[in-house]
Design a protein around this motif. Sequence first.
Motif, PDB file in Angstrom:
ATOM      1  N   ASP A 181      -2.755   5.834   1.991  1.00 45.63           N
ATOM      2  CA  ASP A 181      -3.693   4.870   2.561  1.00 45.63           C
ATOM      3  C   ASP A 181      -3.777   5.013   4.071  1.00 45.63           C
ATOM      4  OD1 ASP A 181      -4.297   3.716   0.070  1.00 45.63           O
ATOM      5  OD2 ASP A 181      -2.466   2.510   0.146  1.00 45.63           O
ATOM      6  N   ARG A 182      -4.868   4.509   4.599  1.00 49.56           N
ATOM      7  CA  ARG A 182      -5.059   4.546   6.034  1.00 49.56           C
ATOM      8  C   ARG A 182      -4.160   3.532   6.732  1.00 49.56           C
ATOM      9  NH1 ARG A 182     -11.284   3.383   6.538  1.00 49.56           N
ATOM     10  NH2 ARG A 182     -10.570   1.771   5.089  1.00 49.56           N
ATOM     11  N   PRO A 183      -3.810   3.775   7.995  1.00 54.58           N
ATOM     12  CA  PRO A 183      -3.022   2.771   8.724  1.00 54.58           C
ATOM     13  C   PRO A 183      -3.791   1.447   8.821  1.00 54.58           C
ATOM     14  CG  PRO A 183      -3.003   4.870   9.877  1.00 54.58           C
ATOM     15  CD  PRO A 183      -4.017   5.000   8.786  1.00 54.58           C
ATOM     16  N   PRO A 193       0.827  -1.221   0.000  1.00 57.35           N
ATOM     17  CA  PRO A 193       0.000   0.000   0.000  1.00 57.35           C
ATOM     18  C   PRO A 193       0.851   1.257   0.000  1.00 57.35           C
ATOM     19  CG  PRO A 193       0.006  -1.012   2.165  1.00 57.35           C
ATOM     20  CD  PRO A 193       0.720  -1.968   1.257  1.00 57.35           C
ATOM     21  N   GLU A 194       0.254   2.367  -0.407  1.00 64.29           N
ATOM     22  CA  GLU A 194       0.927   3.665  -0.387  1.00 64.29           C
ATOM     23  C   GLU A 194       0.742   4.277   0.994  1.00 64.29           C
ATOM     24  OE1 GLU A 194      -0.960   5.674  -3.602  1.00 64.29           O
ATOM     25  OE2 GLU A 194       0.385   4.844  -5.116  1.00 64.29           O
ATOM     26  N   TRP A 195       1.791   4.215   1.793  1.00 63.74           N
ATOM     27  CA  TRP A 195       1.668   4.622   3.191  1.00 63.74           C
ATOM     28  C   TRP A 195       1.359   6.112   3.335  1.00 63.74           C
ATOM     29  CZ3 TRP A 195       5.123   8.399   4.428  1.00 63.74           C
ATOM     30  CH2 TRP A 195       6.272   8.507   3.644  1.00 63.74           C
ATOM     31  N   TRP A 196       1.725   6.910   2.308  1.00 70.77           N
ATOM     32  CA  TRP A 196       1.467   8.354   2.412  1.00 70.77           C
ATOM     33  C   TRP A 196       0.038   8.725   2.016  1.00 70.77           C
ATOM     34  CZ3 TRP A 196       4.552   5.804  -0.973  1.00 70.77           C
ATOM     35  CH2 TRP A 196       4.194   5.819  -2.321  1.00 70.77           C
ATOM     36  N   ARG A 212      -3.446  -7.578  10.790  1.00 70.28           N
ATOM     37  CA  ARG A 212      -4.230  -6.478  10.222  1.00 70.28           C
ATOM     38  C   ARG A 212      -5.619  -6.933   9.790  1.00 70.28           C
ATOM     39  NH1 ARG A 212      -0.183  -2.649   6.647  1.00 70.28           N
ATOM     40  NH2 ARG A 212       1.326  -2.256   8.314  1.00 70.28           N
ATOM     41  N   THR A 224      -3.874  -0.734   6.237  1.00 70.67           N
ATOM     42  CA  THR A 224      -4.179  -1.239   4.896  1.00 70.67           C
ATOM     43  C   THR A 224      -3.279  -2.426   4.577  1.00 70.67           C
ATOM     44  OG1 THR A 224      -4.811   0.989   4.197  1.00 70.67           O
ATOM     45  CG2 THR A 224      -4.338  -0.610   2.470  1.00 70.67           C
TER      46      THR A 224
END
Length: 616
Positions: free
Chosen positions: A571-573, A566-569, A603, A575
């Motif tokens: 997406d929500r924590p 996921p795109e950490w910048w 998760r 993901t």
Amino acid sequence: MSGGDKLPVLAFPAPSASLPRPRAADPRQLAQATEALRQAVQGGPAAGRIDTAPPAPDKSASDQPVHEESFTPVGIPSRRAGSRAPHEQVRGAAVTALPGGGIDATGDAAVARRILSLHLPRFAIERWQAQAARRGKVLPKGTPLALALEGPHGPVIHAVNDVAQALGLAPGARVVDMRAICPQLQTRFADPRADAAALARLMLWARRWCPWTAVDGADALVMDVTGSDHLWGGDAAMRAEIEARLAGLGLTTRMAIAPTRGAAWALARFAPAICGPEELTAHTDPLPAAALRLGAATVQTLDRLGLSTIGALRAVPRLSLARRFRAGLPETDPLLRLDQLSGRTPEPIDSPDDPPRFAVQARLPEPVIDPVPHLPALAEELCAGLVAAGFGARRLALALYRIDGEVAQAQAATSQPTRDPAHMVRLFEGRLDGLDPGFGFDLITLAALVAEALPTRQRRLDGAADDADDLARLIDRLSARFGVRALTRPLPAPSHIPERQVLWLPALHVTPHRFVPRPDRPLRLFEPPEEVRVLYAVPEGPPAQFVWRRQRLRVARFAGPERIAPEWWRDRPGTRLRDYFRIEDHTGRRFWLYREGLLGDGRGAEPRWFVHGAFA
């Protein structure tokens, strides 16, 4: 001159017998040169001028002509008597002795110019605030705001508003550090390219005051107002006029007018004022060394040497500065910057030319009700001008002037630069039917509001039309008929998530990009991905059987996995990542499946399976 500044003594070569021996110098000429040197070095009453007139002819001297060389101090190139230096082209030019043995060769010619430096210290944040106000997205009053750019160690502040500046936030600091000081700080990404484009438009707009304007860095303009200030009532009146007009645009300004570009730059940023030629030294000497447009490392070196002001730097002998700071980039050469500030070294303003303007008109002897028959001739004439200049039109404006003074207008845009008269005429088909002609039109104008460079291209060897040009014309006609938002085009987006790699934007305003499909990715994606029920799955592999759209499918072959994080910048924590598989079922159909998450990743529950696409 100190011991460290003495020039090395070079031995003269031994005279050759074949060369004529030099004649002895005239004692009166030698005494005159010695007196001029003494006055220049000591700065006496007569040091302001050096008499370069030849002495009276000596009756006792030989009748042979004598080529005299005028006296030249250190730092000024020598020239023959009777010739003029560049700074002495105007009558009355002077050579003035400076403290420390230097020479100020400014003269009347160098200081006759009037340069205006227009500094816009808050241009980026004020432009963003103006755009937010137009969109109706104004932040509540009292909210600290910062525009940020990506840095090597995270976002860095690029500009701040008044509230953030009052709290101690400044450009150049990291956003994460400033949030520790101000937790309520609001951040938005800056757009330096848009800021540069807006500053270039402002530079052209500023030519209402003088014809020579140029962009000076990322937040300033420089204007040569020589000969234009009297049109506005003088320097002070013109400065007040510029401040009032820019304040109406919501821009904060700091201005200075000086004889040189370097002095105007320094005063605009450190002590805004109007400086005349005779006040140049008094206004600039108290300014810090950073006002010379030097780099941070050079300013730090000067500060360690105790040369923290321009006056202290000017008092140092020129030879010492030349030895300590080798000639290199202007940002690292204090001597060059001093010469530019005083006018010794010219610094012209590179004012770009105005963008070309293309417009044609037709004055009709009799008013007409239908202007359409006159459009082909206007389009032909406009395209002829575009071809001659190597440009193509991107936005067209048609203006119809009625005999009662009313004006009817219609505009059309193109997806690519064009200079095809027939295509231009077709863009206005059906758009003039609703115009009220009144008693008729007697003047028609067709202008290219936006034009771009369009070099001549060779057509296909078989003489057929280019498919890309046909597609562009189709997009133009459909957009003109149904509206700009009715037709969209895919545009690649910087993302590795499959559903985020394409943006659909208006086709008229998007530059076409050629997609290069990956052979391991399907051309058709399902939006959203369709969840499947897995009957049996291989550990760390694809499902052996799954149910999709009420069909039981058995996996015959597979390839993978391809893991996409996921795109950490964005997406929500929490993901979960994805593992993609290319599979082929027992009937030969091929699908693109992915497993969302892993067993024991903490998760969520068991991983879920989705069909994201189908191969052709």
